[in-house]
Design an enzyme around this catalytic site. Sequence first.
Site, mmCIF file in Angstrom:
data_model
loop_
_atom_site.group_PDB
_atom_site.id
_atom_site.type_symbol
_atom_site.label_atom_id
_atom_site.label_comp_id
_atom_site.label_asym_id
_atom_site.label_seq_id
_atom_site.Cartn_x
_atom_site.Cartn_y
_atom_site.Cartn_z
ATOM 1 N N ARG A 112 17.858 113.762 19.883
ATOM 2 C CA ARG A 112 17.512 113.748 18.451
ATOM 3 C C ARG A 112 16.150 114.395 18.133
ATOM 4 N NH1 ARG A 112 17.035 110.077 15.453
ATOM 5 N NH2 ARG A 112 18.258 110.942 13.765
ATOM 6 N N CYS A 171 13.372 121.950 31.927
ATOM 7 C CA CYS A 171 12.604 123.195 31.920
ATOM 8 C C CYS A 171 12.713 123.960 30.617
ATOM 9 C CB CYS A 171 13.060 124.063 33.073
ATOM 10 S SG CYS A 171 12.857 123.195 34.614
ATOM 11 N N GLU A 172 12.354 123.342 29.534
ATOM 12 C CA GLU A 172 12.161 124.100 28.292
ATOM 13 C C GLU A 172 11.217 123.323 27.383
ATOM 14 O OE1 GLU A 172 15.553 124.224 25.406
ATOM 15 O OE2 GLU A 172 16.732 123.950 27.213
ATOM 16 N N GLU A 177 31.954 103.200 6.192
ATOM 17 C CA GLU A 177 32.004 103.684 7.590
ATOM 18 C C GLU A 177 30.615 103.784 8.190
ATOM 19 O OE1 GLU A 177 33.507 107.633 7.240
ATOM 20 O OE2 GLU A 177 35.417 106.998 6.422
ATOM 21 N N PRO A 178 29.903 102.682 8.284
ATOM 22 C CA PRO A 178 28.553 102.793 8.843
ATOM 23 C C PRO A 178 28.561 102.931 10.366
ATOM 24 C CG PRO A 178 29.036 100.509 8.308
ATOM 25 C CD PRO A 178 30.251 101.314 7.917
ATOM 26 N N GLY A 179 27.710 103.781 10.878
ATOM 27 C CA GLY A 179 27.537 103.914 12.319
ATOM 28 C C GLY A 179 26.100 103.589 12.682
ATOM 29 N N GLY A 236 25.933 107.355 5.128
ATOM 30 C CA GLY A 236 25.370 106.310 5.950
ATOM 31 C C GLY A 236 23.972 105.951 5.501
ATOM 32 N N TYR A 238 23.652 107.636 18.211
ATOM 33 C CA TYR A 238 23.478 109.067 18.472
ATOM 34 C C TYR A 238 22.492 109.308 19.616
ATOM 35 C CZ TYR A 238 25.740 108.957 13.939
ATOM 36 O OH TYR A 238 26.606 108.683 12.916
ATOM 37 N N TYR A 277 16.770 117.489 15.735
ATOM 38 C CA TYR A 277 16.487 117.264 14.304
ATOM 39 C C TYR A 277 15.006 117.064 14.029
ATOM 40 C CZ TYR A 277 21.328 115.642 14.928
ATOM 41 O OH TYR A 277 22.641 115.507 15.296
HETATM 42 N N1 LLP Z 1 31.682 108.775 8.365
HETATM 43 C C1 LLP Z 1 31.622 110.113 8.394
HETATM 44 C C2 LLP Z 1 32.706 110.888 7.802
HETATM 45 C C3 LLP Z 1 30.514 110.763 8.974
HETATM 46 O O1 LLP Z 1 30.456 112.086 8.989
HETATM 47 C C4 LLP Z 1 29.465 109.993 9.535
HETATM 48 C C5 LLP Z 1 28.328 110.628 10.193
HETATM 49 C C6 LLP Z 1 29.580 108.588 9.484
HETATM 50 C C7 LLP Z 1 30.698 108.021 8.889
HETATM 51 C C8 LLP Z 1 28.529 107.684 10.049
HETATM 52 O O2 LLP Z 1 27.319 107.844 9.365
HETATM 53 P P1 LLP Z 1 26.068 106.919 9.716
HETATM 54 O O3 LLP Z 1 26.350 105.527 9.211
HETATM 55 O O4 LLP Z 1 25.913 106.898 11.185
HETATM 56 O O5 LLP Z 1 24.938 107.543 9.021
HETATM 57 N N2 LLP Z 1 23.844 113.014 15.119
HETATM 58 C C9 LLP Z 1 23.135 112.789 13.881
HETATM 59 C C10 LLP Z 1 23.963 112.031 12.882
HETATM 60 C C11 LLP Z 1 25.251 112.714 12.503
HETATM 61 C C12 LLP Z 1 26.063 111.926 11.516
HETATM 62 C C13 LLP Z 1 27.324 112.622 11.185
HETATM 63 N N3 LLP Z 1 28.252 111.891 10.399
HETATM 64 C C14 LLP Z 1 21.822 112.081 14.177
HETATM 65 O O6 LLP Z 1 21.525 111.813 15.341
HETATM 66 O O7 LLP Z 1 21.033 111.825 13.263
#
Ligand code: LLP
Length: 425
Positions: A314, A346-347, A275-277, A239, A375, A318
């Site tokens: 987050r 409370c932490e 597969e962008p999220g 991503g 996220y 992270y």
């Molecule tokens: N495809 C697969 C197989 C993945 O494992 C992921 C993210 C994506 C697509 C989407 O990636 P993106 O475009 O969002 O970067 N919770 C973490 C991010 C975990 C991402 C895991 N996999 C955060 O808040 O930074």
Amino acid sequence: MDHFLYRDGILHAEDVAIPEIAAAVGTPFYVYSTATLTRHFRLFDEALAGLDHLVCYAMKANSNQAVLRLMASLGAGVDVVSGGEYRRAKAAGFTGDRIVFSGVGKTAEEMELSLTGGIRQFNVESEPEMELLSEVASRLGVVAPITIRVNPDVDAKTHEKIATGKSENKFGIPISRAREVYAHAASLPGLEVIGIDVHIGSQLTDLEPFELAYTKVAELTRELRVDGHDIRRLDLGGGLGIPYERSNKAPPLPMEYGEVIKRTVGDLGCEIEIEPGRLIAGNSGILVSSVIYVKSGEGRDFLILDAAMNDLIRPAMYGAWHDIVPVKEAPAGTELHPIDVVGPVCETGDTFTRQRPLPPMVSGDLVAFRSAGAYGAVMASEYNTRPLIPEVLVHGHQFAVIRSRPTFDEIINRDTIPQWLEGSA
Ligand code: LLP
């Protein structure tokens, strides 16, 4: 670029003033912009123009039904990683031929669900998974289309918890064993091998790791074709990162990323999936919170908000940075003071940031965390019995609650008392 801008000194989401939403739904809440979500999807779609392609929105970033419905209406595909996400995709209107199933631990139930409901392909991550999928498909009398996720052993140069493409990570099969594993897959009766999947991590701010990984995928495509496999689809990830800290250098643009794809795998005649999220949802959302107290400590001050780590994890998880801005813009020339921004949980981990320079604020003021559309809500919990916060979608002048805040009774009544404790209090 996003659609959260100040107008007459007040932060707006598109044409709606944030205080108006706050008055209607109460704080804290998430708010998303239709215009930004749409724009970001289209940037990817345009970046791959000229290639046979499908942008499969990774719903793990933000799986609200309204966001999914919007993506489906734009012509997106969708990447799911659980039976729950598969059901969400179907409920939002995605047909099976636009749903890709990823993830290292698919169960037989999840395989059956998607084989009967329709699936574009499974991105298979191991040999035991391959065997189980073949068995389930054979039992149902169907053939499962698959890609195999290869782990290219490339350093994505991102946070260790979200890097996925190094050999020590749990994902995919080592690329060095790919030919052997593809031969195995081809021998299984319930599978049809159609392509290759690769994913090296999230929040990548440099194009070089993509270039290295996709070059390896191109070589592998040629080798597998020589071995007799009809490789016709490539599912490419990592991503692309987003600018969480606006004062920093901006990460590469989707268009530049598209150039890397075209340069590395563009001549193979394969259909390309990405597969962008995060890049679609991240800067399409903000988290709005109220100041409860401003507390003076020894040598430092604390801005205590009504949002906490359970709403946006987050920073705690992270060490992530989110820009924090006052909803009422500070007049030009206002002196900024360093302050720790914390929640009521409370932490000590419930600290969003330390010594952030911010304008002076008082109880009741509204603040916004930027880049919280991905996220954010999906990773929230009800720790400290703090209800999941509402999500709101804006479209021009309109806004709608797309997930409401649960009542305390709803939360408490999810628990049940076993018979042997009944009447004991
Ligand atoms: N495809 C697969 C197989 C993945 O494992 C992921 C993210 C994506 C697509 C989407 O990636 P993106 O475009 O969002 O970067 N919770 C973490 C991010 C975990 C991402 C895991 N996999 C955060 O808040 O930074």
